[in-house]
Design a protein around this motif. Structure first.
Motif, short mmCIF file in Angstrom:
data_model
loop_
_atom_site.label_atom_id
_atom_site.label_comp_id
_atom_site.label_asym_id
_atom_site.label_seq_id
_atom_site.Cartn_x
_atom_site.Cartn_y
_atom_site.Cartn_z
N ARG A 1 0.81 -1.22 0.00
CA ARG A 1 0.00 0.00 0.00
C ARG A 1 0.85 1.27 0.00
N SER A 2 2.14 1.12 0.25
CA SER A 2 3.00 2.29 0.35
C SER A 2 3.39 2.80 -1.03
N ASP A 3 3.56 4.12 -1.11
CA ASP A 3 4.02 4.73 -2.36
C ASP A 3 5.53 4.59 -2.54
N SER A 4 6.23 4.33 -1.45
CA SER A 4 7.68 4.23 -1.51
C SER A 4 8.11 2.78 -1.69
N PRO A 5 8.92 2.48 -2.70
CA PRO A 5 9.40 1.11 -2.89
C PRO A 5 10.34 0.68 -1.77
N PHE A 6 10.85 1.64 -1.00
CA PHE A 6 11.78 1.29 0.07
C PHE A 6 11.07 0.77 1.31
N THR A 7 9.76 0.93 1.38
CA THR A 7 9.04 0.44 2.56
C THR A 7 9.22 -1.06 2.74
N SER A 8 9.03 -1.82 1.68
CA SER A 8 9.18 -3.27 1.78
C SER A 8 10.64 -3.65 2.06
N TYR A 9 11.57 -2.91 1.47
CA TYR A 9 12.99 -3.20 1.70
C TYR A 9 13.40 -2.89 3.14
N ILE A 10 12.76 -1.89 3.75
CA ILE A 10 13.05 -1.56 5.14
C ILE A 10 12.68 -2.73 6.05
N PHE A 11 11.61 -3.44 5.74
CA PHE A 11 11.25 -4.61 6.54
C PHE A 11 12.31 -5.70 6.42
N VAL A 12 12.87 -5.86 5.24
CA VAL A 12 13.95 -6.83 5.05
C VAL A 12 15.16 -6.42 5.88
#
Length: 208
Positions: free
Chosen positions: A39-50
């Protein structure tokens, strides 16, 4: 192969429910990536979880395992054994958790496209993974305390992720936006490099 199976079986029996904590973290990471990350506009959101969940938890497996070395009366018995298997332990758990991290990378690529992982992010992720594989056990061998080690690793990681790297000026270990070639990026890599080097020196000093 039989020796590796024996080592993993021994570790599972020794740690019991603690052994599964990193794998629970991977499941949580996937759920967060598929919900908040999608749902986030930033592609880095998912990478931050990693970066902030999966990679640090991967490094705690060795902390859980080597904690038994610092239990009262156990050091003299276990130190000789751990001296012989330290490198093997680091390598086998780096490979095991590396497979899961690669799976999360694959999910990130599926969500953000292949172009997300440029050379800078790939090198950063590799260094971050190596850093967390050795820094926890290095801190443990310095403090001789599981609670203090867990508090240091968890507090720093949480504060960095929660504040997006703003709670202290330096050092930073994570990337929160698309990296650009500036002093802060170089300082991030410097922090990781120095952390890895100091951790390896500490482990060699303690387990040589």
């Amino acid at each position: 192969m039989d020796k590796l199976i024996h080592l993993f079986t021994f570790d599972i029996k020794l740690l019991r429910y603690l052994y599964g904590f990193p794998f629970v973290a991977y499941t949580l990471c996937i759920l967060l990536m598929l919900t908040i990350g999608m749902r986030s506009d930033s592609p880095f959101t998912s990478y931050i979880f990693v970066q902030g969940i999966a990679v640090p938890m991967a490094g705690l497996q060795l902390v859980f395992l080597y904690n038994s070395l610092y239990e009262e009366g156990a050091r003299e018995t276990l130190l000789f054994y751990y001296r012989k298997v330290l490198i093997v332990d680091v390598m086998r758990y780096a490979f095991l958790h590396g497979v899961f991290i690669l799976s999360l990378v694959g999910l990130t690529i599926w969500m953000n496209g292949m172009g997300f992982f440029n050379s800078t992010i790939i090198i950063h992720l590799i260094m971050l993974f190596i850093f967390y594989q050795v820094v926890g056990i290095a801190i443990l061998s310095t403090t001789n305390s599981f609670d203090i080690t867990l508090a240091i690793v968890a507090t720093y990681t949480f504060m960095e992720i929660a504040t997006q790297g703003t709670f202290m000026p330096w050092p930073h270990l994570f990337l929160f936006v698309k990296p650009i070639d500036d002093i802060w990026l170089w300082l991030t890599f410097l922090s990781l490099g120095v952390g890895i080097l100091l951790s390896v020196v500490q482990l060699l000093r303690k387990f040589r």
